[in-house]
Design a protein around this motif. Sequence first.
Motif, mmCIF file in Angstrom:
data_model
loop_
_atom_site.group_PDB
_atom_site.id
_atom_site.type_symbol
_atom_site.label_atom_id
_atom_site.label_comp_id
_atom_site.label_asym_id
_atom_site.label_seq_id
_atom_site.Cartn_x
_atom_site.Cartn_y
_atom_site.Cartn_z
ATOM 1 N N LEU A 215 -10.275 -17.270 30.972
ATOM 2 C CA LEU A 215 -9.683 -18.133 31.460
ATOM 3 C C LEU A 215 -9.884 -19.592 31.596
ATOM 4 C CD1 LEU A 215 -7.787 -15.002 32.494
ATOM 5 C CD2 LEU A 215 -7.222 -16.337 30.034
ATOM 6 N N GLU A 216 -9.273 -20.582 31.281
ATOM 7 C CA GLU A 216 -8.898 -22.105 31.948
ATOM 8 C C GLU A 216 -8.262 -22.955 31.953
ATOM 9 O OE1 GLU A 216 -12.260 -26.272 31.462
ATOM 10 O OE2 GLU A 216 -11.429 -24.649 29.429
ATOM 11 N N GLY A 217 -8.388 -23.581 33.498
ATOM 12 C CA GLY A 217 -6.122 -23.836 33.719
ATOM 13 C C GLY A 217 -6.370 -24.374 35.476
ATOM 14 N N ASN A 218 -4.842 -23.980 35.751
ATOM 15 C CA ASN A 218 -4.851 -24.707 37.333
ATOM 16 C C ASN A 218 -4.361 -23.376 37.478
ATOM 17 O OD1 ASN A 218 -3.680 -24.711 39.982
ATOM 18 N ND2 ASN A 218 -2.918 -27.039 39.472
ATOM 19 N N PHE A 219 -4.950 -22.030 37.966
ATOM 20 C CA PHE A 219 -4.315 -20.472 38.781
ATOM 21 C C PHE A 219 -3.180 -20.849 40.158
ATOM 22 C CE2 PHE A 219 -8.691 -20.706 37.804
ATOM 23 C CZ PHE A 219 -8.851 -20.254 35.972
ATOM 24 N N GLY A 220 -3.082 -22.051 40.595
ATOM 25 C CA GLY A 220 -2.349 -22.529 41.617
ATOM 26 C C GLY A 220 -2.369 -21.794 42.281
ATOM 27 N N GLU A 221 -1.730 -23.087 43.436
ATOM 28 C CA GLU A 221 -2.258 -23.017 44.991
ATOM 29 C C GLU A 221 -2.466 -21.604 45.970
ATOM 30 O OE1 GLU A 221 0.403 -25.683 47.494
ATOM 31 O OE2 GLU A 221 0.102 -27.282 45.733
ATOM 32 N N ASP A 222 -1.631 -20.825 45.112
ATOM 33 C CA ASP A 222 -1.842 -19.446 46.482
ATOM 34 C C ASP A 222 -2.216 -18.603 45.448
ATOM 35 O OD1 ASP A 222 -0.918 -20.281 49.182
ATOM 36 O OD2 ASP A 222 1.797 -20.224 47.863
ATOM 37 N N PHE A 223 -3.377 -17.548 45.754
ATOM 38 C CA PHE A 223 -2.894 -16.493 45.080
ATOM 39 C C PHE A 223 -2.463 -15.646 43.904
ATOM 40 C CE2 PHE A 223 -7.248 -16.452 47.418
ATOM 41 C CZ PHE A 223 -7.893 -16.142 46.859
ATOM 42 N N LYS A 224 -2.529 -15.646 42.621
ATOM 43 C CA LYS A 224 -1.261 -15.237 42.187
ATOM 44 C C LYS A 224 -2.544 -14.248 40.485
ATOM 45 C CE LYS A 224 1.151 -19.408 42.549
ATOM 46 N NZ LYS A 224 1.911 -20.373 41.197
ATOM 47 N N PRO A 225 -1.145 -13.134 40.470
ATOM 48 C CA PRO A 225 -1.942 -12.268 39.560
ATOM 49 C C PRO A 225 -2.384 -13.151 37.885
ATOM 50 C CG PRO A 225 -0.086 -11.098 40.393
ATOM 51 C CD PRO A 225 0.164 -12.554 40.660
ATOM 52 N N LEU A 226 -4.067 -13.234 37.792
ATOM 53 C CA LEU A 226 -4.490 -13.805 36.598
ATOM 54 C C LEU A 226 -4.082 -12.807 34.993
ATOM 55 C CD1 LEU A 226 -5.740 -16.272 35.108
ATOM 56 C CD2 LEU A 226 -6.971 -15.380 36.527
ATOM 57 N N ALA A 227 -5.104 -11.780 35.692
ATOM 58 C CA ALA A 227 -4.703 -10.456 34.674
ATOM 59 C C ALA A 227 -5.255 -8.896 34.952
ATOM 60 C CB ALA A 227 -6.427 -10.847 33.783
ATOM 61 N N PHE A 228 -4.943 -8.456 34.500
ATOM 62 C CA PHE A 228 -5.061 -6.776 35.028
ATOM 63 C C PHE A 228 -5.516 -5.553 33.716
ATOM 64 C CE2 PHE A 228 -1.086 -7.051 32.922
ATOM 65 C CZ PHE A 228 -1.255 -5.712 31.834
ATOM 66 N N TRP A 229 -6.406 -4.610 34.172
ATOM 67 C CA TRP A 229 -7.352 -3.770 32.836
ATOM 68 C C TRP A 229 -6.160 -2.096 32.261
ATOM 69 C CZ3 TRP A 229 -9.321 -6.995 36.144
ATOM 70 C CH2 TRP A 229 -10.966 -7.256 35.993
#
Length: 521
Positions: A158-172
């Motif tokens: 996964l490549e890009g801007n993930f945000g200035e604050d912690f945000k959900p990116l992926a889950f199992w």
Amino acid sequence: MSERIKVLQIGTSNWKERRSLPSQLEWFFVTPPNIKQVLAEIKEGPFFTKPKERKKFDVVFFTEFSGIENIECLDNLVDAYRVIYVAGLSIKKGAVKQFLRKKMAWKVPAETQDKLLAEIATCFFEKQNGIKMAVKTIEVAATFTGNCSYQGNSALTLEGNFGEDFKPLAFWRNSLYVDPGKTLEIWPEYYKEGNCKLKLFFYETVNGSSDSQQASWSVTEDQLQSPLIIKGTHNNDSGTFLNVILYAQGTGKISLGALHYRWSRQGFGQFIPGGQRFADKKRQEFLYYFDPGDLKPPLNVYFSGYRSLEGFEGYFMLKKMGAPFLLISDPRLEGGAFYLGTDEFEGKISNIIQAALTWLDFNNKQLILSGISMGTFGALYYGSLFQPHAIIVGKPLLNVGTIAINGKLLRPQDFDTALDLLQLLLKTDSQSAAVKLNQRFWDKFAFADLSETTIAAAYMENDDYDRDAFQKMITGFPNNQVKIIGRGYVGRHNDNSPAIIKWFLAQYHYFLRNDFERNLL
């Protein structure tokens, strides 16, 4: 009902009479001067009453050594890494020191008695358990707008801007099950580049509960530099489930691999007591276990074959031979990655083999390397560095790139791990990459001196993984100096495993009896 842990305490004061013991422990006490007489009674007494019960203690615990005689009578009643003694005890007798060394005994602080009892109750269970959640179980958050690509089942990038604050990116998608009375150990594979940070969030659900209020917590990257230990779940009767979500912050590239979870023995080993792990800078793991056996040559090294469940293979087979042994296992990808990796990864495997030889004061001619199927690659690949007395292999797989190529016509969608291995090591699954991966094996032998090594190989004549492995072994080794003993069986790779294993063991027994004068049952 929780598993019962059989403990023999040897000392002057019975801990069972001084404190409340955890319910999992079956406790037996003997004073040092009476050890031989009492142990003779124990074998026929209340500890070992079932006809097929293993006649061994799960733990032998010394709280005193003074006055002990005939400590060697304990030898067959306890395995290595299952002996504990309290720090500060006087150890004067050579026989006691030798016993502790042979059993790789653990020295524990004297002032943490209650903690120690709890650890014995939760860390010295019999079986091993390890599972991974594969890349294909990962779901990417719908809010992520960057680039997403799969490298087979080796990684999701996964490549890009993930945000200035912690945000959900992926889950199992799947939950982790925490067994009652067990401590869980978690190791996520990931590699990142750029200015990005990660957190893992855990959400717990009690098995069978409809309660909407769930316990939750998060861990930082600093906490993930070593395996994450999760203990003290909220239900020790029926277990709990954990759901895992990855949060990200900043910009960059994140490659996610498998999420490993195992029963933890905490400080007393990985998978089995005394088992160890190594992870390189890219968080790629292998497992290893050294058992001193009877301290007499040879050292037998066994590389595990392909196994979806994580852990060690061949323990009881090598244990029965009586000699020192070293188990090596590869928990990556779906069932292993053929013991290939970074220079750091491969160098550590070589160092561990050498360290075991040094500890035993053995030389290379007192070394046998072995493996079956995927394990044959490890045995031969690392055997080229050591010039051992012998290398014993069953169903050799040498040309991993060829196995990947064969997946298109000979084994479609049957062994995609070979393609995943190309992605893991070379970041592509092209034909040229397959050829390059093949050459990686043969380059190891370009300057190897195997003139004093015997290779015993049982192979399948119609092997559909690596059909020409045995023939190339005969013609591909330098100067044709190596002595090769071969035995072929009609069939494909997995058509006659019992015959392969029988021949494999027969070669082991031959070398041990004839070259090392060992008596085997």
